[in-house]
Design a protein around this motif. Structure first.
Motif, PDB file in Angstrom:
ATOM      1  N   MET A   1     -22.187  72.045 126.281  1.00  0.00           N
ATOM      2  CA  MET A   1     -21.797  73.459 126.314  1.00  0.00           C
ATOM      3  C   MET A   1     -23.023  74.363 126.112  1.00  0.00           C
ATOM      4  N   GLN A   2     -23.848  73.942 125.122  1.00  0.00           N
ATOM      5  CA  GLN A   2     -25.066  74.710 124.851  1.00  0.00           C
ATOM      6  C   GLN A   2     -25.985  74.718 126.079  1.00  0.00           C
ATOM      7  N   LYS A   3     -25.949  73.601 126.846  1.00  0.00           N
ATOM      8  CA  LYS A   3     -26.781  73.526 128.055  1.00  0.00           C
ATOM      9  C   LYS A   3     -26.318  74.561 129.073  1.00  0.00           C
ATOM     10  N   PHE A   4     -24.988  74.723 129.176  1.00  0.00           N
ATOM     11  CA  PHE A   4     -24.453  75.719 130.110  1.00  0.00           C
ATOM     12  C   PHE A   4     -24.851  77.130 129.669  1.00  0.00           C
ATOM     13  N   ILE A   5     -24.737  77.376 128.376  1.00  0.00           N
ATOM     14  CA  ILE A   5     -25.109  78.709 127.862  1.00  0.00           C
ATOM     15  C   ILE A   5     -26.589  78.960 128.170  1.00  0.00           C
ATOM     16  N   GLY A   6     -27.403  77.943 127.922  1.00  0.00           N
ATOM     17  CA  GLY A   6     -28.856  78.055 128.189  1.00  0.00           C
ATOM     18  C   GLY A   6     -29.126  78.373 129.641  1.00  0.00           C
ATOM     19  N   LEU A   7     -28.432  77.659 130.532  1.00  0.00           N
ATOM     20  CA  LEU A   7     -28.630  77.877 131.975  1.00  0.00           C
ATOM     21  C   LEU A   7     -28.213  79.291 132.371  1.00  0.00           C
ATOM     22  N   PHE A   8     -27.067  79.740 131.848  1.00  0.00           N
ATOM     23  CA  PHE A   8     -26.581  81.073 132.213  1.00  0.00           C
ATOM     24  C   PHE A   8     -27.524  82.168 131.719  1.00  0.00           C
ATOM     25  N   VAL A   9     -27.923  82.058 130.454  1.00  0.00           N
ATOM     26  CA  VAL A   9     -28.813  83.084 129.877  1.00  0.00           C
ATOM     27  C   VAL A   9     -30.165  83.060 130.601  1.00  0.00           C
ATOM     28  N   GLY A  10     -30.665  81.843 130.831  1.00  0.00           N
ATOM     29  CA  GLY A  10     -31.960  81.693 131.511  1.00  0.00           C
ATOM     30  C   GLY A  10     -31.930  82.254 132.916  1.00  0.00           C
ATOM     31  N   THR A  11     -30.847  81.989 133.637  1.00  0.00           N
ATOM     32  CA  THR A  11     -30.711  82.466 135.012  1.00  0.00           C
ATOM     33  C   THR A  11     -30.695  83.995 135.068  1.00  0.00           C
ATOM     34  N   ILE A  12     -29.906  84.567 134.172  1.00  0.00           N
ATOM     35  CA  ILE A  12     -29.826  86.039 134.135  1.00  0.00           C
ATOM     36  C   ILE A  12     -31.212  86.618 133.850  1.00  0.00           C
ATOM     37  N   SER A  13     -31.920  85.996 132.909  1.00  0.00           N
ATOM     38  CA  SER A  13     -33.273  86.477 132.583  1.00  0.00           C
ATOM     39  C   SER A  13     -34.209  86.335 133.780  1.00  0.00           C
ATOM     40  N   LEU A  14     -34.097  85.195 134.483  1.00  0.00           N
ATOM     41  CA  LEU A  14     -34.977  84.980 135.638  1.00  0.00           C
ATOM     42  C   LEU A  14     -34.715  85.987 136.763  1.00  0.00           C
ATOM     43  N   CYS A  15     -33.481  86.467 136.854  1.00  0.00           N
ATOM     44  CA  CYS A  15     -33.163  87.462 137.887  1.00  0.00           C
ATOM     45  C   CYS A  15     -33.564  88.882 137.455  1.00  0.00           C
ATOM     46  N   VAL A  16     -33.498  89.121 136.150  1.00  0.00           N
ATOM     47  CA  VAL A  16     -33.790  90.475 135.662  1.00  0.00           C
ATOM     48  C   VAL A  16     -35.302  90.695 135.493  1.00  0.00           C
ATOM     49  N   LEU A  17     -35.984  89.645 134.981  1.00  0.00           N
ATOM     50  CA  LEU A  17     -37.428  89.784 134.680  1.00  0.00           C
ATOM     51  C   LEU A  17     -38.279  90.273 135.861  1.00  0.00           C
ATOM     52  N   PRO A  18     -38.160  89.636 137.047  1.00  0.00           N
ATOM     53  CA  PRO A  18     -39.008  90.109 138.163  1.00  0.00           C
ATOM     54  C   PRO A  18     -38.708  91.544 138.575  1.00  0.00           C
ATOM     55  N   GLN A  19     -37.418  91.924 138.447  1.00  0.00           N
ATOM     56  CA  GLN A  19     -37.055  93.307 138.813  1.00  0.00           C
ATOM     57  C   GLN A  19     -37.663  94.291 137.810  1.00  0.00           C
ATOM     58  N   LEU A  20     -37.672  93.844 136.550  1.00  0.00           N
ATOM     59  CA  LEU A  20     -38.263  94.680 135.499  1.00  0.00           C
ATOM     60  C   LEU A  20     -39.784  94.784 135.686  1.00  0.00           C
ATOM     61  N   ALA A  21     -40.381  93.643 136.043  1.00  0.00           N
ATOM     62  CA  ALA A  21     -41.839  93.617 136.234  1.00  0.00           C
ATOM     63  C   ALA A  21     -42.243  94.480 137.432  1.00  0.00           C
ATOM     64  N   SER A  22     -41.351  94.518 138.443  1.00  0.00           N
ATOM     65  CA  SER A  22     -41.653  95.314 139.648  1.00  0.00           C
ATOM     66  C   SER A  22     -41.754  96.805 139.354  1.00  0.00           C
ATOM     67  N   VAL A  23     -41.067  97.221 138.283  1.00  0.00           N
ATOM     68  CA  VAL A  23     -41.121  98.635 137.888  1.00  0.00           C
ATOM     69  C   VAL A  23     -42.565  99.004 137.527  1.00  0.00           C
ATOM     70  N   PHE A  24     -43.248  98.083 136.836  1.00  0.00           N
ATOM     71  CA  PHE A  24     -44.622  98.363 136.386  1.00  0.00           C
ATOM     72  C   PHE A  24     -45.678  97.945 137.415  1.00  0.00           C
ATOM     73  N   PHE A  25     -45.402  96.838 138.139  1.00  0.00           N
ATOM     74  CA  PHE A  25     -46.354  96.373 139.160  1.00  0.00           C
ATOM     75  C   PHE A  25     -45.683  96.508 140.527  1.00  0.00           C
ATOM     76  N   TYR A  26     -45.505  97.767 140.981  1.00  0.00           N
ATOM     77  CA  TYR A  26     -44.717  97.982 142.188  1.00  0.00           C
ATOM     78  C   TYR A  26     -45.382  97.479 143.457  1.00  0.00           C
ATOM     79  N   GLN A  27     -46.683  97.152 143.357  1.00  0.00           N
ATOM     80  CA  GLN A  27     -47.363  96.637 144.558  1.00  0.00           C
ATOM     81  C   GLN A  27     -47.206  95.122 144.680  1.00  0.00           C
ATOM     82  N   ARG A  28     -46.649  94.531 143.637  1.00  0.00           N
ATOM     83  CA  ARG A  28     -46.503  93.062 143.619  1.00  0.00           C
ATOM     84  C   ARG A  28     -45.023  92.678 143.590  1.00  0.00           C
ATOM     85  N   PRO A  29     -44.441  92.283 144.689  1.00  0.00           N
ATOM     86  CA  PRO A  29     -43.051  91.816 144.636  1.00  0.00           C
ATOM     87  C   PRO A  29     -43.008  90.375 144.109  1.00  0.00           C
ATOM     88  N   PHE A  30     -42.167  90.127 143.094  1.00  0.00           N
ATOM     89  CA  PHE A  30     -42.087  88.774 142.519  1.00  0.00           C
ATOM     90  C   PHE A  30     -40.983  87.992 143.236  1.00  0.00           C
TER      91      PHE A  30
END
Lengths: 411, 102
Positions: A1-30
């Motif tokens: 169960m903890q593995k599923f929670i880890g995967l879900f939280v990690g996935t959401i972070s992986l999708c949000v992080l590059p979008q957040l980084a693009s705000v500051f480094f708009y010339q670099r699409p991740f």
């Protein structure tokens, strides 16, 4: 169960992080990071989520829950009691008792109120070494661990350790020792909000008993769950019945002037069956299953004391006081006559099996051996051993005329 | 016997030291994999390497990934809240972890 929670939280972070980084480094699409995140999200939706639902439906089933509790307990039993009992060892274990006339220092719990989670025996050993090497070491006799793992501990109230000395020591030495001990005790004992399986077999038994008695309560009325718990408890009892008591750690530390406090077989069997019987004694199905779960252990038990405890557990239920023909005729029993007969048959089978096992032990010479030999200096243990042998010998010749209580049904 | 003991010790570390395995794994995914990929991408221009219009692909992928994580958040929240309510009712005096579900 903890593995599923880890995967879900990690996935959401992986999708949000590059979008957040693009705000500051708009010339670099991740792109790659977002692509990996999206792949994980797709994997989570298409594969992990259905798998998690299946996992939940399987694991929320009471059979899975009780089985898992049992497996954890069996692991813990194997770890704590690695050796099986053999002839030539003590038949039983009794707690070391502190002589009231000796001088003792009590170390109170410095922890916040909670349950004793675990005890680090290696550090406990060092604690004893520390006292032995101190200036009061020559007077030090024994250290007694007072609470059993899983016990409720109150801050500045519960005694964790009792240090026994052959003579009274100076107040200044007591103060120094208490200060040092309170630091060492913090490392040795762990107190937490919840109990854990570690070193606490009774916790698993407690959970199974709780599930069982909740299941047979009139509000729930789910006897199958209760029977399932009795079966699992039976397996735990079987494992305990063949082990040597006390635990390996207790024996090792005992030789190093540390007396661990733990349950003995008699107490464990009481924890296993007493409360279920208390609440289920009027249900013949529950009673029959309790007898059966103990009966099937009997042929494996070579320790006469443990055999006595198991026989006593059933005999002291006084089943024939409840399930007899006069009670049935008076209408005190709300069961059919057929059920009454099956209980009597189950009890008769149990007695037959018990007598057979006593005979086996007699043929092996175990009973005679413990009539002549005792391996403990503790008088209480020796007396209990003598009493157990006597009990088994009397039980073997006990006349099985169970019609005495009006149960002429199967006679 | 040794392997069994080692397995038991590792299991105990997981139970007692890494109480929240989910948080740990989540952090591994997000911080370790995420940071590694982002540093890699910051230094290597994949647009040149694969000869694609990276900005265009990226902006289209953002929409897709947002939909996916919205669904994921939605179903996770619904499922976990139901589980917690059920567990709370079923086992008010034990930690859900002890039933082996979490």
């Amino acid at each position: 169960m903890q593995k599923f929670i880890g995967l879900f939280v990690g996935t959401i972070s992986l999708c949000v992080l590059p979008q957040l980084a693009s705000v500051f480094f708009y010339q670099r699409p991740f792109l790659l990071t977002l692509f990996v995140g999206s792949l994980f999200a797709f994997y989570g939706l298409a594969w992990s989520y259905p798998k998690m639902i299946t996992y939940l439906s399987v694991n929320m089933n009471v059979s899975s829950i009780t089985n898992r509790i049992k497996i954890d307990m069996m692991e813990e039993i194997t770890n704590l009691y690695p050796e099986n009992w053999i002839v030539g060892k003590n038949l039983l274990y009794k707690r070391a008792v502190i002589n009231p006339d000796t001088f003792k220092i009590l170390i109170l719990s410095p922890f916040e109120t909670g349950y004793l989670y675990s005890v680090n025996y290696k550090k406990l050993e060092k604690l004893s070494e520390f006292i032995l090497n101190s200036d009061v070491g020559s007077l030090f006799e024994n250290a007694y661990q007072k609470p059993v793992v899983g016990e409720f501990i109150m801050k500045d109230t519960t005694t964790l350790l009792a240090l026994v000395f052959s003579e009274e020591i100076k107040p200044s030495q007591i103060n120094i020792l208490k200060q040092e001990m309170s630091i060492l005790v913090k490392d040795t004992f762990k107190v937490a909000q919840f109990r854990s399986h570690t070193q606490d077999i009774n916790f698993g038994v407690r959970k199974l008993v709780d599930i069982a008695i909740k299941a047979i309560s009139p509000a729930v009325n789910d006897p199958t769950t209760c029977l399932n718990c009795i079966d699992q408890i039976g397996e735990i009892a079987k494992e305990l019945a063949i082990k040597e008591f006390p635990s390996a750690d207790s024996r090792t530390l005992g030789s190093k002037k540390i007396q661990i406090n733990e349950f003995n077989f008699e107490e464990f069997i009481d924890f296993c069956y007493d409360q279920i019987f208390q609440w289920g004694k009027e249900d013949p199905t529950v009673v029959k299953r309790i007898i059966r779960s103990i009966r099937i252990i009997l042929p494996l038990v070579n320790n006469p004391f443990n055999l006595k405890i198991l026989i006593q557990q059933v005999e002291e239920m006084d089943l024939l006081e409840i399930y007899n023909l006069s009670n049935y005729k008076n209408g005190n029993l709300k069961i059919s006559k057929e059920k009454l007969t099956t209980i009597e048959l189950e009890l008769a089978n149990f007695r037959q099996k018990a007598k057979l096992q006593i005979k086996v032990l007699e043929q092996k010479g175990v009973l005679e051996h413990y009539e002549m030999h005792h391996y403990s200096d503790n008088l209480a243990i020796t007396n209990a051993e003598i009493e157990a042998i006597k009990y088994l010998k009397v039980y073997k010749i006990f006349d099985e005329s169970i019609c005495v209580n009006g149960n002429e049904l199967i006679s | 016997m040794m392997t069994q003991k080692l397995k038991y010790k590792i299991k105990n570390i997981f139970i007692h030291q890494l109480k929240d395995l989910g948080t740990f794994l989540g952090a591994v995914y997000a911080l370790v994999i995420g940071s590694a990929l982002m540093i890699l991408e910051y230094n290597i221009d994949f647009g040149v390497l694969f000869k694609i219009n990276i900005f265009d692909t990226y902006s289209r992928l953002i929409a897709v990934s947002n939909v996916l994580i919205s669904i994921l958040i939605g179903i996770s929240l619904t499922t976990f809240s139901v589980i917690f309510v059920v567990m709370q009712l079923a086992s008010h005096n034990f930690h859900p972890e002890f039933y082996g579900i979490f």
